[in-house]
Design a protein around this motif. Structure first.
Motif, PDB file in Angstrom:
ATOM      1  N   LYS A 131       0.811  -1.216   0.000  1.00 22.44           N
ATOM      2  CA  LYS A 131       0.000   0.000   0.000  1.00 22.44           C
ATOM      3  C   LYS A 131       0.847   1.270   0.000  1.00 22.44           C
ATOM      4  CE  LYS A 131      -4.012  -2.078   0.321  1.00 22.44           C
ATOM      5  NZ  LYS A 131      -4.925  -2.075  -0.853  1.00 22.44           N
ATOM      6  N   LEU A 132       2.183   1.106   0.003  1.00 19.40           N
ATOM      7  CA  LEU A 132       3.055   2.262   0.192  1.00 19.40           C
ATOM      8  C   LEU A 132       4.004   2.474  -0.983  1.00 19.40           C
ATOM      9  CD1 LEU A 132       3.900   4.494   2.185  1.00 19.40           C
ATOM     10  CD2 LEU A 132       5.547   2.895   3.159  1.00 19.40           C
ATOM     11  N   VAL A 133       4.055   3.715  -1.451  1.00 15.57           N
ATOM     12  CA  VAL A 133       5.027   4.156  -2.454  1.00 15.57           C
ATOM     13  C   VAL A 133       5.893   5.230  -1.811  1.00 15.57           C
ATOM     14  CG1 VAL A 133       5.358   5.276  -4.701  1.00 15.57           C
ATOM     15  CG2 VAL A 133       3.431   3.714  -4.364  1.00 15.57           C
ATOM     16  N   ILE A 134       7.191   5.120  -1.967  1.00 14.84           N
ATOM     17  CA  ILE A 134       8.094   6.145  -1.445  1.00 14.84           C
ATOM     18  C   ILE A 134       8.540   7.046  -2.592  1.00 14.84           C
ATOM     19  CG2 ILE A 134      10.340   6.590  -0.377  1.00 14.84           C
ATOM     20  CD1 ILE A 134       9.972   4.144   1.329  1.00 14.84           C
ATOM     21  N   ASP A 135       8.299   8.327  -2.409  1.00 21.69           N
ATOM     22  CA  ASP A 135       8.670   9.344  -3.390  1.00 21.69           C
ATOM     23  C   ASP A 135      10.054   9.879  -3.020  1.00 21.69           C
ATOM     24  OD1 ASP A 135       9.051  11.729  -4.809  1.00 21.69           O
ATOM     25  OD2 ASP A 135       6.911  12.204  -4.816  1.00 21.69           O
TER      26      ASP A 135
END
Length: 255
Positions: A131-135
């Motif tokens: 559920k997590l995307v790191i920008d």
């Protein structure tokens, strides 16, 4: 394999294409390539109808929540949402219909990376890194790249390199990386950064910044051996650009 990834950039509740480095606290500094008369939900439906998964909705500053939520209603479970995401609201955005949330500034209190903040966001998502995307959007500094936060104005202490990428991969499902110095300028991609991302990343990664045409999609595919996706914004006809049509990008993805 490299794909065209679409975007919805929101500023003051409107869909806009902005020159990335001009997004400061002073409105007089802002340089805008395009302001759409159409709402965010229009673009969400457009992407849904064409099966363009992995689109990111970025809230650039305050006043964008309602527009983002309307987009999520249009394509529940099909969009990634970023901009002001913290451990306090990450789960809420998933509940509102985001496929994934994207975090940047919350990871860097006072411009310094916080492992504790990263783990608190993951905990808020029930430990589900899918559920997590790191920008890791970044700016060039002394022939290398450093993560930039707060609308790309604050340079953090994190260099974008193999070590930092590898340290973060266990906590997320994807990376989103804007080359802020190229963003909105339509002068071409940061070739060296694309090459490095392909070498460093073992999970999906989307590059944004400077994409102009189908040739740039071909170029990213070749430079990254198909491992890096490309977002095209300002050059796209649906955002007032003349470099490439949306339909051409849709068809390119089908090749």
């Amino acid at each position: 394999m490299t794909k065209f990834r679409p975007c919805i950039d929101l500023h003051s509740g409107q869909v806009k294409q902005i020159v990335g480095g001009t997004l400061t606290t002073a409105s007089s500094d802002l340089k805008t390539n395009y302001v759409s008369k159409l709402p965010a939900r229009h673009f969400a439906k457009l992407y849904k109808d064409n099966g363009l998964e992995g689109a990111h909705v970025i809230m650039l500053g305050p006043g964008n929540e309602e527009a983002a939520k309307e987009a999520l209603v249009e394509w529940k479970g099909g969009l990634q949402v970023g901009g002001g995401i913290t451990d306090q609201n990450a789960k809420q955005w998933i509940d509102w219909g985001a496929e994934r949330v994207i975090i940047t500034s919350f990871l860097f209190p006072s411009g310094k990376f916080s492992q504790e903040h990263l783990e608190s966001v993951l905990l808020a998502l029930g430990g589900d890194k899918d559920k997590l995307v790191i920008d890791l959007s970044c700016r060039k500094k002394d022939d290398t790249w450093f993560v930039a936060m707060n609308k790309w104005q604050t340079i953090t202490d994190m260099e974008v390199n193999e070590a930092s990428i590898k340290s973060l991969e266990p906590y997320c499902s994807e990376f989103l990386i804007h080359a802020a110095d190229n963003e909105g300028l339509q002068k071409g991609i940061d070739e060296k950064l694309v090459e490095k991302l392909a070498q460093w990343c073992s999970i999906p990664v989307t590059y944004a910044g400077g994409g102009r045409n189908l040739e740039d999609l071909d170029h990213v595919k070749k430079l990254s051996n198909g491992r890096v996706d490309l977002t095209i914004g300002s050059a796209l006809d649906v955002f007032g650009g003349s470099g490439v049509t949306f339909e051409e990008c849709v068809q390119w993805n089908k090749l």
